[in-house]
Design an enzyme around this catalytic site. Structure first.
Site, short mmCIF file in Angstrom:
data_model
loop_
_atom_site.label_atom_id
_atom_site.label_comp_id
_atom_site.label_asym_id
_atom_site.label_seq_id
_atom_site.Cartn_x
_atom_site.Cartn_y
_atom_site.Cartn_z
N GLY A 143 -2.07 -2.17 7.16
CA GLY A 143 -3.25 -1.60 7.55
C GLY A 143 -3.16 -1.06 8.85
N HIS A 156 2.96 27.90 -19.27
CA HIS A 156 3.58 27.06 -19.96
C HIS A 156 5.24 27.38 -19.84
CE1 HIS A 156 4.92 24.23 -23.19
NE2 HIS A 156 5.31 25.42 -23.85
N GLY A 169 0.76 -1.07 -0.16
CA GLY A 169 0.08 -0.03 0.09
C GLY A 169 1.08 1.39 0.10
#
Length: 472
Positions: A273, A446, A185
């Site tokens: 977890g 940009h 995770g």
């Protein structure tokens, strides 16, 4: 033994993490008398002391090491870095210390009474604090913000110092030659980033079919390709079945398609977890029950089934994220003060601070498929971004999900350098109900990475000129 003192306040906050101290400070700012109970003795909770902040300090150092190594392809060569673990730990600890000291000062300025110890409710209007200085707090309202703890399965011998949880890993006591990370995770992959940069041969095993399971597969693929080169091994749809401590290391057995045979590792990091900290705080004395997973049900005002008791953060359910707890804490404090507040965000962002970063917000394609929600998407590859190519990276991508009829932005996902920072515009677009034109007609600087969000919207509209527009 000193006499136990009694403290009377309007609002009690149990737990001094990001949600708890935010709730306490906001309640004080709104005129409430406040007591804040925190067992650590310093504020900040797991996030500041052994989670979000120290991990980002180490991830920054990992980024420096990685960028120095990648500079060779630009014609710049650096010597192999020499690691001073005391210095690295010192940097991390200095960051944490600066922030915790600041929180302590803010509590004093706001006249929030900070009590150090473990709190347990003894009635619907009282809590006993057990610690170096005992106290009984009488209150009119209470906000429970006790957070969460790592899940520790009995199959892992945590009494062996070679088996670590995330807090242990962040102490950085050494850099093991070989490290197995159980759980791919966000936390697991962030620690893979740190330890691989510092020199460990890192292997990752994940029970699900992809790393970072909540994210859409297209966002994860660039990261997975990158880490297959950086890491020793990466296994998905594989689980650990046995860990046997031996003198030379930890012998780990696996099960699943493509699983390796029993392998010896110097250390293991278990990152599978977290669970809510709702046991042992006296919920029964309040007349409350946690659900089957240990979470406390709340309404949009963060009220529990007992109207003067509120709950926020990890103990109220997924996602277990500090920024969610912060906003919930503000709502609870404002509701208590009579303000018209509720917690009903259109989106809650998630970020994996890996290399490249992965960030997403609002609706994901996985959620849309599961819930039967119609959507379309526009995707802009960073291989066509001048700024990204100038940075020597081409693996990134930005996508926007939108409603096919209204063109309203439903969600977004970004993979690439600084994806977590870039996600802010997408959060605002979802929260404000922006449509594709709102995004694409906004002039973006940009060359920047932020313009990729507008270019993704242009891809969706079919108005893009930087690439061939998709056929409708």
């Amino acid at each position: 033994m000193s006499e136990i003192k009694t403290i009377d306040v309007e609002t009690l906050v149990l737990g001094g993490g990001p949600g708890g101290y935010t709730a306490a400070f906001r309640a004080a700012d709104l005129g409430q008398s406040v007591a804040l109970v925190e067992q650590r003795g310093i504020l900040g909770g797991v996030c500041l002391n052994e989670g979000c902040i120290p991990s980002k300090s180490l991830l920054h150092l990992a980024q420096i090491i990685n960028e120095a190594g990648e500079a060779e392809k630009f014609g710049i060569r650096y010597a192999k870095p020499e690691l001073d673990l005391d210095g690295i730990r010192g940097h991390k600890d200095k960051v944490v210390g600066t922030l915790t000291k600041g929180l302590g000062a803010l509590a004093k300025q706001r006249k929030v009474q900070v009590l150090t110890g473990t709190g347990r409710f003894t009635s619907p209007s009282s809590l006993t604090v057990e610690g170096t200085e005992g106290a009984v707090v009488q209150f009119k309202q209470a906000i429970i913000a006790t957070g969460s703890s790592v899940v520790k399965l009995p199959m892992f011998p945590f009494d062996d110092p070679r088996v670590m949880d995330s807090a242990d890993a962040l102490k950085l006591e050494d850099v093991p030659e070989s490290l197995l990370i159980v759980g791919g995770g966000i936390i697991g992959m962030e620690m893979a980033t740190v330890y691989s940069a510092l020199g460990s041969e890192v292997s990752v095993v994940e029970l699900m079919d992809q790393i970072i399971p909540p994210a859409d597969p297209d966002l994860v693929k660039p990261l997975a390709r990158m880490y297959k080169k950086k890491l020793k091994a990466m296994y998905t749809s594989v689980k650990v079945t046995k860990v046997e401590p031996q003198e030379k290391g930890l012998l780990v057995s696996f099960e699943g398609d493509g699983a390796p045979g029993p392998t010896l590792y110097d250390k293991i990091l278990v990152s599978i977890g977290r669970r809510p900290n709702t046991e042992g705080i006296g919920l029964d004395a309040l007349g409350l029950d946690a659900d089957a997973r240990g979470f406390i049900p709340v309404n949009e005002k963060r009220q529990t089934a007992v109207s003067h008791i509120y709950a926020i953060g990890d103990i109220t359910g997924q996602p277990m994220l500090a920024h969610k707890a912060v906003h919930e804490g503000r709502v609870a404090a404002e509701v208590i003060a009579g303000e018209p507040a509720e917690f009903s965000p259109a989106c809650i962002p998630s970020v994996a601070y890996t290399d490249p970063e992965i960030a997403w917000t609002g609706l994901t394609e996985k959620e849309a498929a599961a819930q039967g929600i119609a959507y379309e998407k526009g995707v802009f590859p960073w291989a066509a971004s001048g700024r990204s190519l100038s940075n020597g990276r081409n693996e990134g991508t930005t996508k926007v999900l939108y409603d096919p009829e209204t063109k309203r932005v439903l969600g977004a996902g970004i993979t690439g350098n600084n994806a977590g920072e870039l996600l802010a515009e997408a959060n605002l677009a979802v929260e404000m109900g922006a449509d594709l034109e709102d995004v694409s007609l906004t002039v973006h600087a940009h060359p920047t990475l932020s313009e990729t969000f507008a270019l993704a919207a242009e891809m969706a509209e079919g108005t893009i000129t930087d690439l061939m527009p998709p056929k409708k």
